[in-house]
Every structure is written in C-alpha cells, then in structure tokens.
Design a protein around this motif. Structure first.
Motif, PDB file in Angstrom:
ATOM      1  N   ILE A 199      14.424  -4.311 -10.415  1.00 47.14           N
ATOM      2  CA  ILE A 199      13.189  -3.533 -10.381  1.00 47.14           C
ATOM      3  C   ILE A 199      13.109  -2.866  -9.014  1.00 47.14           C
ATOM      4  O   ILE A 199      13.144  -3.550  -7.983  1.00 47.14           O
ATOM      5  CB  ILE A 199      11.968  -4.441 -10.606  1.00 47.14           C
ATOM      6  N   VAL A 200      13.021  -1.548  -9.015  1.00 46.20           N
ATOM      7  CA  VAL A 200      13.029  -0.793  -7.757  1.00 46.20           C
ATOM      8  C   VAL A 200      11.689  -0.071  -7.610  1.00 46.20           C
ATOM      9  O   VAL A 200      11.303   0.725  -8.465  1.00 46.20           O
ATOM     10  CB  VAL A 200      14.186   0.220  -7.712  1.00 46.20           C
ATOM     11  N   ILE A 201      10.994  -0.362  -6.507  1.00 41.55           N
ATOM     12  CA  ILE A 201       9.711   0.280  -6.207  1.00 41.55           C
ATOM     13  C   ILE A 201       9.896   1.098  -4.934  1.00 41.55           C
ATOM     14  O   ILE A 201       9.923   0.542  -3.832  1.00 41.55           O
ATOM     15  CB  ILE A 201       8.580  -0.748  -6.014  1.00 41.55           C
ATOM     16  N   PRO A 202      10.045   2.429  -5.049  1.00 38.70           N
ATOM     17  CA  PRO A 202      10.320   3.241  -3.861  1.00 38.70           C
ATOM     18  C   PRO A 202       9.079   3.443  -2.990  1.00 38.70           C
ATOM     19  O   PRO A 202       7.951   3.170  -3.406  1.00 38.70           O
ATOM     20  CB  PRO A 202      10.804   4.572  -4.449  1.00 38.70           C
ATOM     21  N   LEU A 203       9.337   3.944  -1.804  1.00 42.21           N
ATOM     22  CA  LEU A 203       8.279   4.275  -0.856  1.00 42.21           C
ATOM     23  C   LEU A 203       7.665   5.609  -1.228  1.00 42.21           C
ATOM     24  O   LEU A 203       8.374   6.577  -1.505  1.00 42.21           O
ATOM     25  CB  LEU A 203       8.878   4.341   0.563  1.00 42.21           C
ATOM     26  N   GLY A 258      -0.134   9.718  -1.130  1.00 47.54           N
ATOM     27  CA  GLY A 258      -0.279   8.529  -1.948  1.00 47.54           C
ATOM     28  C   GLY A 258      -1.557   8.482  -2.760  1.00 47.54           C
ATOM     29  O   GLY A 258      -1.702   7.653  -3.645  1.00 47.54           O
ATOM     30  N   ASP A 259      -2.505   9.386  -2.466  1.00 47.42           N
ATOM     31  CA  ASP A 259      -3.748   9.406  -3.238  1.00 47.42           C
ATOM     32  C   ASP A 259      -3.477   9.756  -4.697  1.00 47.42           C
ATOM     33  O   ASP A 259      -2.564  10.516  -5.020  1.00 47.42           O
ATOM     34  CB  ASP A 259      -4.729  10.423  -2.654  1.00 47.42           C
ATOM     35  N   ARG A 280      -7.193   5.285  -3.768  1.00 44.33           N
ATOM     36  CA  ARG A 280      -6.357   5.119  -2.567  1.00 44.33           C
ATOM     37  C   ARG A 280      -6.097   3.627  -2.358  1.00 44.33           C
ATOM     38  O   ARG A 280      -7.027   2.834  -2.285  1.00 44.33           O
ATOM     39  CB  ARG A 280      -7.072   5.717  -1.348  1.00 44.33           C
ATOM     40  N   ASP A 281      -4.826   3.277  -2.283  1.00 44.04           N
ATOM     41  CA  ASP A 281      -4.423   1.879  -2.094  1.00 44.04           C
ATOM     42  C   ASP A 281      -5.078   0.960  -3.128  1.00 44.04           C
ATOM     43  O   ASP A 281      -5.525  -0.147  -2.830  1.00 44.04           O
ATOM     44  CB  ASP A 281      -4.771   1.394  -0.683  1.00 44.04           C
ATOM     45  N   GLY A 282      -5.138   1.461  -4.376  1.00 46.85           N
ATOM     46  CA  GLY A 282      -5.639   0.647  -5.470  1.00 46.85           C
ATOM     47  C   GLY A 282      -7.151   0.582  -5.579  1.00 46.85           C
ATOM     48  O   GLY A 282      -7.673  -0.075  -6.479  1.00 46.85           O
ATOM     49  N   ALA A 326       0.824  -1.213   0.000  1.00 45.54           N
ATOM     50  CA  ALA A 326       0.000   0.000   0.000  1.00 45.54           C
ATOM     51  C   ALA A 326       0.855   1.258   0.000  1.00 45.54           C
ATOM     52  O   ALA A 326       0.374   2.346  -0.318  1.00 45.54           O
ATOM     53  CB  ALA A 326      -0.920  -0.015   1.219  1.00 45.54           C
ATOM     54  N   LYS A 327       2.138   1.122   0.337  1.00 41.20           N
ATOM     55  CA  LYS A 327       3.019   2.287   0.437  1.00 41.20           C
ATOM     56  C   LYS A 327       3.870   2.489  -0.816  1.00 41.20           C
ATOM     57  O   LYS A 327       4.770   3.327  -0.827  1.00 41.20           O
ATOM     58  CB  LYS A 327       3.933   2.144   1.658  1.00 41.20           C
ATOM     59  N   ALA A 328       3.593   1.729  -1.866  1.00 39.25           N
ATOM     60  CA  ALA A 328       4.409   1.828  -3.082  1.00 39.25           C
ATOM     61  C   ALA A 328       4.146   3.136  -3.815  1.00 39.25           C
ATOM     62  O   ALA A 328       3.007   3.576  -3.940  1.00 39.25           O
ATOM     63  CB  ALA A 328       4.117   0.650  -3.999  1.00 39.25           C
ATOM     64  N   ASP A 329       5.227   3.751  -4.301  1.00 43.86           N
ATOM     65  CA  ASP A 329       5.137   4.964  -5.112  1.00 43.86           C
ATOM     66  C   ASP A 329       4.817   4.533  -6.544  1.00 43.86           C
ATOM     67  O   ASP A 329       5.649   3.961  -7.230  1.00 43.86           O
ATOM     68  CB  ASP A 329       6.462   5.719  -5.059  1.00 43.86           C
TER      69      ASP A 329
END
Length: 478
Positions: free
Chosen positions: A281-285, A382-383, A353-355, A236-239
């Motif tokens: 593969i890099v998925i930042p916060l 994150g929205d 929000r969160d998909g 849920a915290k993925a950028d």
C-alpha cells in the motif's frame, strides 16, 4: 457456647503466632512485600504456594488476622475448620467459600480474604522468540510479561500466538493489545502453559504517508482501512487521491488506485478493498494541489500556480485547464470542475483541511446575494473542496418568479425560500399561501396569510421549512 467461642479465638490467636514463628510468608525471616501490579480478584486464580491473609472482624473482640499458604494439595487449613479447597478458584470465589465456613463459627463477624503474595509458577515459551525455554514467573503474569522476558524475533506472528493449556489451545491476537490496549488480548498465564509464537502469516507493506510505515500481518478478510488503522492512520501530508496498491497477480504486477478521501470520509465502501498476502500500500506525499471532488460534473485535481503559468494563448501566458491561480475562489474552482450536479449541494460546499471541515460555503449567498465574504478562504496545498449530496429540499410553485426545487439549510423559513425564488409575481395572492407537508406519510396542509408578514411584519407566519415541503403561491383573484 460462649466457652467454645473463647476457645476458638485462642486457637486462632495461637495459630497466627505459630504461623509467624514458622516463617511462612517470609524470606530469610523478613515478610515478603508485594510490589507488583494490581490484580483483579475476579480473574486471579489461586494455586499452590499462594499466600493469603484472612481478617476476622469480630463483633465484640479485637479483629484477628493471619496468613495461610495454599498447600500442595490445593487447600488451606484453619483451626477448628475443615481443610478448604481453594486451588483453581478465583480470589473472589475463595473468599466466598472461606467466609461461608468461618461464619458458621462467627455468624456476626465479617471475614475478609486478601492475597498477600502471589506464587511463582513455571511456563514454557517456544517458536519465534529470542530466548525460548522454561521460565519461572509470578502467577499474575500476563502474555505480555512473558513475551517481554523471551523477546520476539522480527519474523514472529503477533496475530496468532497460541497458549496451549491442558487439552485446549487459546489463540491470541497480541497485536490488539499492543496497538489498542485490548486487555482481552493479554490474558493471564497459568501454571504449565506452553506459549507458542508461530512465524508471521500473511502480510502487507504500508509505505509513504502513514504514521507508522512497515510490514503488517493480516488475517483473512481484513481490508484496507483496517491496515491503515494499524499503521496509525494517514499523516497530514498524505495525498488523498494519489494512493495505490501494488499486487502480484498471476506473476504480473497490478496497480489498483485508491480514493483515500472517499475511504476515510465518504459513505461508499467500495474503496475498502480486501487485502491479499504480499500487497504493498503506497500513500504518496501531497504536493501543491487542491482537490475538487464530490457531486461535481468533472472532479479534478488542480495545481496551484503563482502568477500565470507558462501556457500561452495568443502569445499571452494563461492558466492551464488543471491549474488554478493562488488565491482562487471556491466558486471559480466549482466552475472549472464543470459545476454542481443536480443532486449536489450548492449550499454546503465543504473546504476540508487535514481531515477537518474548516468552512462551509453557500454558493447561493455568493452568486445570488453577492456576498464575497461567504467564500473568503485561502486555499493551501492539500485542501479538498467537497460538494456533498443535497440533503433537504423544498418545492415552490405558482406565482413566484423562479418556481422550482430549492435546497434549504436547517432553520430556514418561508421568507428565505421566497427570496431565493426571486420573490412574488405581480399576480400573486399573499393571503391564501399553502404548504403541503407530509408527517409520517400523512399529508398536512398549512394555510398562511403572508400579508401579515410582508405588510405588518408579523413573524409568527414566517414558519420554518422542513424537507419535502411543497409551497404553493396562488394567483390573486380579480
């Protein structure tokens, strides 16, 4: 004939007693009891050493049951019946063959065959396993059972395990069983199988905000979405807009930006990149940012700030171009992103929000109707504010204050579109309104007398609109 039947029953009775006395199907005089997993009779293949129980349910006599063991020749032997070859048959196939033979003697009986205890068999496992060698395993063992016995090294391939069986090689993607529970990727093992676990092949690293970061083996042609799925998906915290792929190309590091929102929720497949060996593969916060994307003039990432930022205009603190104030409204964000494009929807703006879509905002209700509640939603880091493609439109022409093309939502009626277009001009005729509608490429003209709606309140003429309708409001004849 009756005497022959009695002789056969006696013979079977004696056979079952002899069997019990010889101890077949027992260990140290105690009957073996099976505590393993449920088997599928359509898939279990009988072999030497299997113990099966045969039930003969007679029409008038008490039922008879006895155990028989598949002999070294692959057959079972019954009194008064020829040896029946069952090795290599599934339990279902063997049941059919045994029933066929016994029903010749007992045409009105019912024959049931069941597996009492599966045989043991020897198989070999080699390659990238902790304990290679020869193992004695139950005949109902699967690849997963054997791998658990031998253990896997960290260097082992999970995608290309080979089962060498007689003159053929079966390649198994064992990862599909571990990840998705695909039973086809966990086949039964057979006598004499040689299982070979090779070194891991091509692989990629998945780092950051996925549920299971790590190294994942890939097959030729597999894409970004495949591997993200292997890694359990995004947290849920993925950028969703800050991800990237690091790739070595001709000795130089290449960084490829990826739009994860479009990959996961959009319809554009270009973000689903084919991966190469060694990719990271890099998925930042995600941080205190809100995304405005989709069909807007300037898709942007905005930083949420409390109060005013340190930027100054005329000596006074103000918001920067990429900053929004805590509590900012959807309409403000859309404006800062350059507004909605002509082919973008103004009436179905999504807050994600969160998909999950937590709200759809209708800018017409906000900007024209002045409905402040319509956009009442507190944005959090994150929205995503997403402007989708417009789906359904109608055209209104003639004596209307603002003729043109208008987006409609399901269930909206002719009165709604007239209100959106500002209402009638003073010269409008309400009696001869027409709607041009195409149904399977055939034009249909619907004539309406809207005086019944506006003067008499007759809702029957307030018909629902459909995509592509053309409404014409004629001029009143003097």
């Amino acid at each position: 004939m009756k005497r022959l039947g009695i002789i056969l029953i006696v013979a079977l009775f004696l056979f079952s007693n002899i069997f019990a006395q010889t101890g077949e199907g027992t260990v140290s005089g105690v009957e073996r009891i099976y505590f393993g997993k449920v088997i599928d009779p359509d898939k279990y293949v009988l072999g030497v050493g299997d113990i099966v129980r045969i039930y003969i349910i007679l029409e008038t006599e008490d039922p008879i049951s006895f155990n028989v063991t598949v002999s070294p020749t692959g057959s079972i032997n019954l009194p008064m019946v020829r040896a029946i070859k069952v090795s290599g048959l599934t339990l279902t196939e063997a049941t059919r063959e045994i029933s066929k033979q016994l029903l010749k003697l007992y045409p009105r009986s019912n024959v049931i065959v069941d597996l009492v205890y599966p045989r043991n068999m020897k198989i070999s496992i080699t390659g990238e396993v902790t304990n290679p060698g020869i193992y004695s395993v139950s005949a109902i063992s699967t690849l997963d059972d054997v791998i658990k016995l031998a253990g896997l090294k960290s260097s082992a391939s999970l995608r290309n395990i080979q089962i060498r069986r007689e003159d053929k090689v079966i390649t198994v993607d064992y990862f599909r069983f571990l990840k998705y529970g695909d039973i086809n990727a966990n086949p039964y093992i057979q006598e004499g199988d040689l299982i070979y676990v090779p070194l891991m092949g091509k692989s990629v690293k998945v780092l950051g905000q996925v549920k299971n970061p790590g190294i994942y083996e890939i097959k030729d042609g597999e894409k970004l979405k495949d591997v993200l799925d292997m890694a359990g998906g995004l947290t849920a915290k993925a950028d969703l807009l800050g991800g990237y792929i690091e790739r070595q190309s001709d000795g130089k590091k290449q960084v490829i930006s990826i739009d994860l929102f479009n990959l996961m929720y959009g319809k554009d497949n270009k973000e689903n990149i084919v991966l190469k060996d060694g990719d990271s593969i890099v998925i930042p916060l995600k941080v205190d940012k809100v995304y405005v994307i989709g069909y807007v003039a300037k898709p942007q990432v905005f930083t949420i700030v409390s109060g005013e930022s340190k930027s100054e205009v005329g000596g006074q603190p103000t918001l920067g171009e990429s900053e929004i104030k805590e509590g900012a409204k959807i309409s403000e964000l859309i404006q800062k992103a350059g507004g909605v494009l002509p082919n973008g929807s103004r009436r179905r703006i999504q807050v994600i929000r969160d998909g999950q879509i937590i709200k759809e905002v209708d800018l017409f209700r906000v900007l024209v109707k002045g409905d402040a509640e319509e956009e009442k939603v507190k944005l959090v880091p994150g929205d995503i504010v997403y402007v989708p493609l417009v789906e359904k439109t109608v055209k209104i022409l003639g004596e209307i204050k603002d003729p043109g093309i208008y987006e409609i939502k399901p269930g909206e009626k002719i009165k709604d579109i007239i209100d959106m277009a500002g209402g009638f001009t003073v010269r409008a005729s309400l009696k001869d309104v027409t709607i041009e509608r195409y149904i399977t490429e055939k034009k249909q003209i619907i004539k309406l007398d809207l005086t019944k709606l506006y003067k008499d309140g007759d809702e029957s003429v307030n018909i629902s609109l459909e995509d592509g309708d053309i409404i014409n409001i004629p001029i009143r004849s003097e």
